[in-house]
Design a protein around this motif. Structure first.
Motif, PDB file in Angstrom:
ATOM      1  N   GLU A   1       4.286 -29.204   1.983  1.00 14.57           N
ATOM      2  CA  GLU A   1       5.668 -29.677   1.934  1.00 14.57           C
ATOM      3  C   GLU A   1       5.843 -30.653   0.772  1.00 14.57           C
ATOM      4  OE1 GLU A   1       6.926 -31.354   5.612  1.00 14.57           O
ATOM      5  OE2 GLU A   1       6.136 -29.706   6.836  1.00 14.57           O
TER       6      GLU A   1
ATOM      7  N   THR B   1       8.992 -26.138   0.996  1.00 10.60           N
ATOM      8  CA  THR B   1       7.823 -25.913   1.845  1.00 10.60           C
ATOM      9  C   THR B   1       7.256 -24.516   1.647  1.00 10.60           C
ATOM     10  OG1 THR B   1       8.734 -27.416   3.510  1.00 10.60           O
ATOM     11  CG2 THR B   1       6.965 -25.956   4.217  1.00 10.60           C
TER      12      THR B   1
ATOM     13  N   ILE C   1      -1.429 -29.467   7.429  1.00 12.12           N
ATOM     14  CA  ILE C   1      -0.090 -29.752   6.899  1.00 12.12           C
ATOM     15  C   ILE C   1      -0.245 -30.806   5.809  1.00 12.12           C
ATOM     16  CG2 ILE C   1       2.230 -30.606   7.399  1.00 12.12           C
ATOM     17  CD1 ILE C   1       1.790 -29.695  10.305  1.00 12.12           C
TER      18      ILE C   1
ATOM     19  N   PRO D   1      13.101 -30.836   1.678  1.00 12.38           N
ATOM     20  CA  PRO D   1      11.753 -30.357   1.383  1.00 12.38           C
ATOM     21  C   PRO D   1      11.721 -28.963   0.762  1.00 12.38           C
ATOM     22  CG  PRO D   1      12.202 -30.198   3.722  1.00 12.38           C
ATOM     23  CD  PRO D   1      13.390 -30.872   3.123  1.00 12.38           C
TER      24      PRO D   1
ATOM     25  N   SER E   1       0.040 -25.553   5.257  1.00 19.86           N
ATOM     26  CA  SER E   1       1.475 -25.593   4.972  1.00 19.86           C
ATOM     27  C   SER E   1       1.722 -26.787   4.062  1.00 19.86           C
ATOM     28  CB  SER E   1       2.260 -25.745   6.278  1.00 19.86           C
ATOM     29  OG  SER E   1       3.651 -25.827   6.019  1.00 19.86           O
TER      30      SER E   1
ATOM     31  N   ILE F   1       1.673 -33.103   2.967  1.00 15.69           N
ATOM     32  CA  ILE F   1       2.981 -33.645   2.601  1.00 15.69           C
ATOM     33  C   ILE F   1       2.862 -34.388   1.283  1.00 15.69           C
ATOM     34  CG2 ILE F   1       4.847 -35.214   3.262  1.00 15.69           C
ATOM     35  CD1 ILE F   1       4.137 -34.683   6.167  1.00 15.69           C
TER      36      ILE F   1
ATOM     37  N   HIS G   1       8.430 -33.095  -0.701  1.00 13.94           N
ATOM     38  CA  HIS G   1       9.665 -33.750  -0.259  1.00 13.94           C
ATOM     39  C   HIS G   1      10.451 -34.227  -1.475  1.00 13.94           C
ATOM     40  CE1 HIS G   1       8.154 -34.672   4.103  1.00 13.94           C
ATOM     41  NE2 HIS G   1       8.226 -33.386   3.813  1.00 13.94           N
TER      42      HIS G   1
END
Length: 383
Positions: A196, A205, A74, A203, A194, A76, A198
Protein backbone atom coordinates in the motif's frame (compact mmCIF):
# COMPACT_ATOMS: atom_id res chain seq x y z
CA UNK A 1 -52.91 -19.07 8.20
CA UNK A 2 -51.28 -17.28 5.24
CA UNK A 3 -50.04 -19.55 2.49
CA UNK A 4 -46.58 -18.72 1.16
CA UNK A 5 -44.67 -19.77 -1.94
CA UNK A 6 -41.44 -20.28 0.02
CA UNK A 7 -39.94 -19.92 3.48
CA UNK A 8 -37.50 -17.24 2.31
CA UNK A 9 -36.90 -15.03 -0.70
CA UNK A 10 -33.43 -13.61 -1.34
CA UNK A 11 -33.18 -10.57 -3.64
CA UNK A 12 -29.82 -9.83 -5.26
CA UNK A 13 -27.36 -11.90 -7.25
CA UNK A 14 -23.99 -10.77 -5.86
CA UNK A 15 -21.67 -12.91 -3.76
CA UNK A 16 -23.35 -11.97 -0.48
CA UNK A 17 -26.77 -12.76 -1.95
CA UNK A 18 -25.72 -16.19 -3.23
CA UNK A 19 -24.04 -16.99 0.09
CA UNK A 20 -27.19 -15.95 1.98
CA UNK A 21 -29.42 -18.09 -0.25
CA UNK A 22 -27.14 -21.08 0.31
CA UNK A 23 -27.10 -20.53 4.08
CA UNK A 24 -30.90 -20.41 4.20
CA UNK A 25 -31.26 -23.55 2.09
CA UNK A 26 -28.65 -25.39 4.13
CA UNK A 27 -30.70 -24.52 7.24
CA UNK A 28 -33.66 -26.33 5.67
CA UNK A 29 -35.68 -23.36 4.37
CA UNK A 30 -37.42 -23.58 1.01
CA UNK A 31 -35.65 -20.66 -0.63
CA UNK A 32 -36.20 -18.69 -3.83
CA UNK A 33 -33.23 -16.63 -4.97
CA UNK A 34 -34.07 -13.76 -7.34
CA UNK A 35 -30.77 -13.05 -9.08
CA UNK A 36 -30.98 -11.17 -12.38
CA UNK A 37 -27.87 -11.74 -14.46
CA UNK A 38 -25.45 -8.87 -14.87
CA UNK A 39 -22.01 -8.22 -16.35
CA UNK A 40 -19.13 -10.36 -15.03
CA UNK A 41 -17.63 -9.05 -11.78
CA UNK A 42 -13.96 -8.67 -12.68
CA UNK A 43 -12.98 -7.37 -9.25
CA UNK A 44 -11.13 -9.33 -6.59
CA UNK A 45 -11.82 -9.70 -2.88
CA UNK A 46 -9.21 -10.03 -0.16
CA UNK A 47 -10.91 -12.29 2.38
CA UNK A 48 -9.44 -12.46 5.85
CA UNK A 49 -9.03 -15.84 7.54
CA UNK A 50 -12.27 -15.68 9.58
CA UNK A 51 -14.16 -15.25 6.29
CA UNK A 52 -12.21 -18.06 4.63
CA UNK A 53 -12.85 -20.30 7.65
CA UNK A 54 -16.59 -19.54 7.43
CA UNK A 55 -16.68 -20.36 3.72
CA UNK A 56 -14.88 -23.62 4.43
CA UNK A 57 -17.32 -24.49 7.25
CA UNK A 58 -20.34 -24.23 4.93
CA UNK A 59 -18.66 -25.98 2.01
CA UNK A 60 -18.20 -22.94 -0.22
CA UNK A 61 -14.40 -23.21 -0.33
CA UNK A 62 -12.44 -26.44 -0.04
CA UNK A 63 -8.79 -25.55 -0.59
CA UNK A 64 -8.34 -21.76 -0.92
CA UNK A 65 -5.10 -22.32 -2.81
CA UNK A 66 -7.12 -23.80 -5.69
CA UNK A 67 -8.85 -20.50 -6.47
CA UNK A 68 -6.95 -17.82 -4.54
CA UNK A 69 -3.59 -16.42 -3.47
CA UNK A 70 -2.32 -16.19 0.10
CA UNK A 71 -1.80 -12.77 1.74
CA UNK A 72 1.12 -13.24 4.11
CA UNK A 73 2.34 -9.66 4.59
CA UNK A 74 1.05 -6.09 4.43
CA UNK A 75 3.57 -3.38 3.55
CA UNK A 76 2.61 0.27 4.06
CA UNK A 77 4.65 3.05 2.43
CA UNK A 78 3.92 6.72 3.17
CA UNK A 79 4.20 8.43 -0.23
CA UNK A 80 2.48 11.67 0.77
CA UNK A 81 5.53 13.91 1.01
CA UNK A 82 3.87 15.60 3.98
CA UNK A 83 5.76 17.40 6.71
CA UNK A 84 5.05 14.58 9.17
CA UNK A 85 5.33 11.20 7.52
CA UNK A 86 4.63 7.74 8.84
CA UNK A 87 7.37 5.10 8.85
CA UNK A 88 7.37 2.29 6.34
CA UNK A 89 5.66 -0.58 8.16
CA UNK A 90 5.54 -4.30 7.48
CA UNK A 91 2.96 -6.58 9.09
CA UNK A 92 3.70 -10.31 8.87
CA UNK A 93 1.08 -12.99 9.47
CA UNK A 94 3.64 -15.12 11.28
CA UNK A 95 3.65 -12.56 14.11
CA UNK A 96 0.05 -13.54 14.80
CA UNK A 97 0.88 -17.24 14.54
CA UNK A 98 -0.81 -17.48 11.13
CA UNK A 99 0.30 -18.82 7.78
CA UNK A 100 -1.62 -15.99 6.09
CA UNK A 101 -3.84 -13.03 6.97
CA UNK A 102 -6.22 -14.21 4.31
CA UNK A 103 -6.58 -15.00 0.63
CA UNK A 104 -7.13 -12.87 -2.45
CA UNK A 105 -9.85 -14.31 -4.71
CA UNK A 106 -11.13 -13.33 -8.12
CA UNK A 107 -14.84 -12.62 -7.63
CA UNK A 108 -15.71 -14.61 -10.75
CA UNK A 109 -13.95 -17.70 -9.37
CA UNK A 110 -15.81 -17.34 -6.07
CA UNK A 111 -19.10 -16.92 -7.91
CA UNK A 112 -18.48 -20.06 -9.96
CA UNK A 113 -17.85 -22.00 -6.77
CA UNK A 114 -20.92 -20.55 -5.01
CA UNK A 115 -23.17 -21.38 -7.96
CA UNK A 116 -21.83 -24.92 -8.11
CA UNK A 117 -22.77 -25.45 -4.45
CA UNK A 118 -26.18 -23.77 -4.92
CA UNK A 119 -27.00 -26.17 -7.75
CA UNK A 120 -26.70 -29.13 -5.35
CA UNK A 121 -29.41 -27.84 -2.97
CA UNK A 122 -32.84 -29.22 -3.86
CA UNK A 123 -34.69 -26.64 -1.75
CA UNK A 124 -32.97 -23.66 -3.41
CA UNK A 125 -34.51 -22.27 -6.61
CA UNK A 126 -32.62 -19.54 -8.45
CA UNK A 127 -34.48 -17.31 -10.92
CA UNK A 128 -32.87 -14.91 -13.39
CA UNK A 129 -35.35 -12.10 -12.76
CA UNK A 130 -35.48 -8.80 -10.91
CA UNK A 131 -37.86 -7.30 -8.39
CA UNK A 132 -40.21 -4.38 -9.05
CA UNK A 133 -41.83 -3.96 -5.62
CA UNK A 134 -42.08 -5.33 -2.09
CA UNK A 135 -45.24 -5.16 0.00
CA UNK A 136 -44.85 -6.84 3.38
CA UNK A 137 -44.16 -10.49 2.64
CA UNK A 138 -45.07 -10.26 -1.07
CA UNK A 139 -42.51 -9.56 -3.78
CA UNK A 140 -43.64 -8.35 -7.21
CA UNK A 141 -41.25 -9.51 -9.92
CA UNK A 142 -40.26 -7.51 -12.98
CA UNK A 143 -42.61 -9.62 -15.13
CA UNK A 144 -45.58 -8.71 -12.91
CA UNK A 145 -45.85 -12.08 -11.15
CA UNK A 146 -45.79 -12.31 -7.35
CA UNK A 147 -44.15 -14.47 -4.71
CA UNK A 148 -44.55 -14.45 -0.95
CA UNK A 149 -42.44 -15.68 1.95
CA UNK A 150 -42.35 -14.83 5.66
CA UNK A 151 -38.63 -13.98 5.41
CA UNK A 152 -37.26 -11.52 2.84
CA UNK A 153 -33.50 -11.06 2.48
CA UNK A 154 -32.30 -7.90 0.74
CA UNK A 155 -28.91 -8.39 -0.87
CA UNK A 156 -29.60 -5.94 -3.67
CA UNK A 157 -26.80 -3.41 -3.19
CA UNK A 158 -26.45 0.20 -2.14
CA UNK A 159 -29.61 1.27 -3.97
CA UNK A 160 -31.55 -1.57 -2.34
CA UNK A 161 -35.24 -1.64 -3.26
CA UNK A 162 -35.86 -4.10 -0.41
CA UNK A 163 -34.35 -1.69 2.12
CA UNK A 164 -36.27 1.29 0.78
CA UNK A 165 -39.68 -0.39 0.57
CA UNK A 166 -39.23 -2.04 3.99
CA UNK A 167 -38.59 1.37 5.56
CA UNK A 168 -35.12 0.51 6.87
CA UNK A 169 -33.39 3.89 6.91
CA UNK A 170 -29.91 4.29 5.42
CA UNK A 171 -27.42 7.15 5.38
CA UNK A 172 -25.01 7.50 2.48
CA UNK A 173 -22.05 9.87 2.24
CA UNK A 174 -20.34 10.37 -1.11
CA UNK A 175 -16.64 11.18 -1.44
CA UNK A 176 -14.89 13.17 -4.13
CA UNK A 177 -12.54 10.22 -4.54
CA UNK A 178 -13.14 7.22 -6.79
CA UNK A 179 -11.31 3.92 -7.20
CA UNK A 180 -9.57 2.59 -10.30
CA UNK A 181 -9.23 -1.20 -10.43
CA UNK A 182 -7.44 -3.46 -12.91
CA UNK A 183 -5.01 -6.35 -13.12
CA UNK A 184 -1.32 -5.73 -13.71
CA UNK A 185 1.70 -7.75 -14.82
CA UNK A 186 4.79 -6.66 -12.87
CA UNK A 187 8.45 -6.96 -13.73
CA UNK A 188 9.13 -8.42 -10.28
CA UNK A 189 6.72 -10.54 -8.25
CA UNK A 190 5.39 -9.23 -4.93
CA UNK A 191 5.01 -12.73 -3.49
CA UNK A 192 2.36 -12.80 -0.77
CA UNK A 193 2.76 -9.13 0.17
CA UNK A 194 -0.01 -6.59 -0.27
CA UNK A 195 1.76 -3.27 -0.87
CA UNK A 196 0.00 0.00 0.00
CA UNK A 197 1.44 3.34 -1.13
CA UNK A 198 -0.38 6.05 0.82
CA UNK A 199 -0.74 9.17 -1.32
CA UNK A 200 -2.50 12.43 -0.28
CA UNK A 201 -5.76 11.52 -2.07
CA UNK A 202 -5.81 7.87 -1.08
CA UNK A 203 -3.87 4.61 -1.27
CA UNK A 204 -2.40 2.92 -4.32
CA UNK A 205 -2.54 -0.77 -3.43
CA UNK A 206 -1.08 -3.81 -5.17
CA UNK A 207 -2.60 -7.11 -4.03
CA UNK A 208 -0.95 -10.48 -4.86
CA UNK A 209 -2.68 -12.40 -7.63
CA UNK A 210 -0.13 -15.17 -8.28
CA UNK A 211 3.20 -15.12 -10.10
CA UNK A 212 4.00 -11.62 -11.29
CA UNK A 213 0.31 -10.67 -11.47
CA UNK A 214 -1.18 -8.12 -9.04
CA UNK A 215 -4.61 -6.55 -8.59
CA UNK A 216 -4.54 -2.77 -8.39
CA UNK A 217 -6.87 -0.62 -6.29
CA UNK A 218 -5.96 3.04 -6.77
CA UNK A 219 -7.97 5.68 -4.90
CA UNK A 220 -7.70 9.30 -6.02
CA UNK A 221 -9.84 12.21 -7.18
CA UNK A 222 -12.38 11.08 -9.76
CA UNK A 223 -11.05 13.43 -12.45
CA UNK A 224 -7.49 12.17 -11.96
CA UNK A 225 -8.53 8.55 -12.34
CA UNK A 226 -10.76 9.05 -15.37
CA UNK A 227 -8.00 11.06 -17.07
CA UNK A 228 -5.51 8.28 -16.36
CA UNK A 229 -7.89 5.59 -17.64
CA UNK A 230 -8.66 7.57 -20.80
CA UNK A 231 -4.99 8.38 -21.51
CA UNK A 232 -4.47 5.05 -23.28
CA UNK A 233 -2.64 1.88 -22.20
CA UNK A 234 0.88 3.17 -22.82
CA UNK A 235 0.45 6.38 -20.82
CA UNK A 236 -1.49 4.59 -18.09
CA UNK A 237 1.34 2.05 -17.77
CA UNK A 238 3.79 4.93 -17.35
CA UNK A 239 1.58 6.55 -14.69
CA UNK A 240 1.27 3.30 -12.76
CA UNK A 241 5.04 2.75 -12.95
CA UNK A 242 5.57 6.17 -11.36
CA UNK A 243 2.90 5.59 -8.68
CA UNK A 244 4.55 2.27 -7.73
CA UNK A 245 7.87 4.12 -7.34
CA UNK A 246 9.39 1.63 -9.81
CA UNK A 247 9.82 -0.89 -6.98
CA UNK A 248 8.54 -3.80 -9.06
CA UNK A 249 10.04 -3.11 -12.44
CA UNK A 250 8.00 -2.65 -15.59
CA UNK A 251 4.22 -2.52 -15.27
CA UNK A 252 1.78 -3.60 -17.95
CA UNK A 253 -2.01 -3.64 -17.94
CA UNK A 254 -3.38 -7.18 -17.87
CA UNK A 255 -7.08 -6.24 -17.93
CA UNK A 256 -9.28 -3.25 -18.71
CA UNK A 257 -9.30 -0.51 -16.05
CA UNK A 258 -12.58 0.49 -14.39
CA UNK A 259 -13.34 3.57 -12.29
CA UNK A 260 -16.17 3.66 -9.77
CA UNK A 261 -17.22 6.34 -7.24
CA UNK A 262 -16.76 5.87 -3.49
CA UNK A 263 -19.23 6.38 -0.68
CA UNK A 264 -20.11 5.04 2.73
CA UNK A 265 -23.53 3.65 3.57
CA UNK A 266 -24.87 2.46 6.90
CA UNK A 267 -28.28 1.56 8.28
CA UNK A 268 -29.93 2.17 11.62
CA UNK A 269 -31.03 -1.46 11.71
CA UNK A 270 -30.15 -4.42 9.50
CA UNK A 271 -33.49 -6.12 10.02
CA UNK A 272 -37.12 -5.72 11.11
CA UNK A 273 -40.60 -7.13 10.45
CA UNK A 274 -39.34 -10.23 8.64
CA UNK A 275 -36.85 -8.37 6.42
CA UNK A 276 -33.07 -8.62 6.80
CA UNK A 277 -30.31 -6.86 4.87
CA UNK A 278 -26.96 -8.36 3.92
CA UNK A 279 -23.96 -7.06 1.99
CA UNK A 280 -24.06 -3.60 0.47
CA UNK A 281 -27.79 -3.29 1.14
CA UNK A 282 -26.73 -2.86 4.78
CA UNK A 283 -23.26 -1.30 4.53
CA UNK A 284 -20.77 0.02 2.03
CA UNK A 285 -17.29 1.48 2.44
CA UNK A 286 -14.33 2.61 0.36
CA UNK A 287 -12.04 -0.36 -0.43
CA UNK A 288 -9.86 0.28 2.62
CA UNK A 289 -8.79 -2.45 5.01
CA UNK A 290 -10.41 -5.24 2.96
CA UNK A 291 -13.73 -5.01 4.80
CA UNK A 292 -16.44 -5.05 2.11
CA UNK A 293 -17.15 -8.70 1.32
CA UNK A 294 -15.67 -9.77 4.67
CA UNK A 295 -18.41 -7.83 6.42
CA UNK A 296 -21.02 -9.24 4.04
CA UNK A 297 -19.96 -12.78 4.88
CA UNK A 298 -20.17 -11.95 8.59
CA UNK A 299 -23.75 -10.86 7.84
CA UNK A 300 -24.41 -14.31 6.37
CA UNK A 301 -22.71 -16.04 9.31
CA UNK A 302 -24.91 -14.15 11.78
CA UNK A 303 -27.99 -14.92 9.68
CA UNK A 304 -27.12 -18.61 9.87
CA UNK A 305 -26.55 -18.33 13.62
CA UNK A 306 -29.91 -16.61 14.12
CA UNK A 307 -31.63 -19.33 12.08
CA UNK A 308 -30.03 -21.99 14.26
CA UNK A 309 -31.34 -20.48 17.50
CA UNK A 310 -34.84 -19.32 16.52
CA UNK A 311 -37.91 -21.57 16.66
CA UNK A 312 -39.40 -21.72 13.14
CA UNK A 313 -42.49 -23.40 14.53
CA UNK A 314 -43.48 -20.09 16.14
CA UNK A 315 -46.10 -18.08 14.19
CA UNK A 316 -43.90 -14.98 14.04
CA UNK A 317 -40.60 -16.78 13.52
CA UNK A 318 -39.45 -14.55 10.65
CA UNK A 319 -40.15 -11.35 12.61
CA UNK A 320 -38.31 -12.75 15.62
CA UNK A 321 -35.45 -13.82 13.38
CA UNK A 322 -35.11 -10.39 11.78
CA UNK A 323 -34.97 -8.74 15.21
CA UNK A 324 -32.39 -11.24 16.46
CA UNK A 325 -30.29 -10.77 13.32
CA UNK A 326 -30.39 -6.97 13.63
CA UNK A 327 -29.23 -7.19 17.24
CA UNK A 328 -26.39 -9.53 16.31
CA UNK A 329 -25.15 -7.18 13.56
CA UNK A 330 -25.37 -3.85 15.42
CA UNK A 331 -21.98 -3.79 17.14
CA UNK A 332 -20.00 -5.25 14.22
CA UNK A 333 -21.49 -2.80 11.71
CA UNK A 334 -20.86 0.17 14.01
CA UNK A 335 -17.31 -0.91 14.88
CA UNK A 336 -16.26 -1.74 11.33
CA UNK A 337 -17.94 1.33 9.85
CA UNK A 338 -16.22 3.59 12.36
CA UNK A 339 -12.84 1.94 11.77
CA UNK A 340 -12.96 2.19 7.97
CA UNK A 341 -14.29 5.75 8.01
CA UNK A 342 -11.61 6.90 10.47
CA UNK A 343 -8.86 5.16 8.53
CA UNK A 344 -9.97 6.57 5.19
CA UNK A 345 -10.30 10.12 6.50
CA UNK A 346 -6.92 9.88 8.25
CA UNK A 347 -5.30 9.05 4.92
CA UNK A 348 -6.76 12.22 3.42
CA UNK A 349 -6.13 14.55 6.37
CA UNK A 350 -4.00 17.61 5.60
CA UNK A 351 -3.97 19.10 9.10
CA UNK A 352 -0.64 18.65 10.88
CA UNK A 353 -2.20 17.31 14.13
CA UNK A 354 -3.99 14.60 12.14
CA UNK A 355 -0.80 13.78 10.25
CA UNK A 356 1.07 13.51 13.56
CA UNK A 357 -1.57 11.20 15.05
CA UNK A 358 -1.52 8.92 12.03
CA UNK A 359 2.28 8.80 11.90
CA UNK A 360 2.45 8.23 15.64
CA UNK A 361 -0.06 5.43 15.38
CA UNK A 362 2.00 3.65 12.73
CA UNK A 363 5.16 4.12 14.77
CA UNK A 364 3.37 2.53 17.73
CA UNK A 365 2.21 -0.39 15.57
CA UNK A 366 5.70 -0.76 14.15
CA UNK A 367 7.40 -0.88 17.56
CA UNK A 368 4.82 -2.55 19.84
CA UNK A 369 4.07 -6.24 19.13
CA UNK A 370 1.03 -6.21 21.46
CA UNK A 371 -0.56 -3.33 19.54
CA UNK A 372 0.20 -5.05 16.24
CA UNK A 373 -1.59 -8.20 17.38
CA UNK A 374 -4.61 -6.12 18.42
CA UNK A 375 -4.57 -4.40 15.03
CA UNK A 376 -4.44 -7.81 13.33
CA UNK A 377 -7.52 -8.93 15.23
CA UNK A 378 -9.51 -5.79 14.37
CA UNK A 379 -8.47 -5.75 10.73
CA UNK A 380 -9.30 -9.43 10.29
CA UNK A 381 -12.74 -8.97 11.83
CA UNK A 382 -12.20 -11.43 14.67
CA UNK A 383 -15.06 -11.35 17.17
Amino acid sequence: MTSHDADAIVVGGGLAGVAAAIALAQAGLKTVHLAPSGPPDRRTSALMMPSVDFLASVGLVDDPAEIGHALTQIRIIDATGRLIRAPETLFDASEAGLDAFGWNFANMRLMERFHAVAATLANLETRDIGVADLDGTTVTLSDGSRLSAPLIVGADGKKSLVRETAGLRARETAFSQSALVCDLDLGRAIGGTSVEFHYPQGPFTLVPAGGKRANLVWIDDHAVLTAAKDSGPEQLNATLLEKSQRLFGAIKLASPAFVFPLSTLNVDSAGADGVVLVGEAAHAFPPIGAQGLNLGLRDVADLAAALATNDRAAPDWAINLSQDYAARRTSDLARTGGMVDTLFRSLLAEMIPAQALRAGGLWALKLAPVLRKQAFAVGMGRR
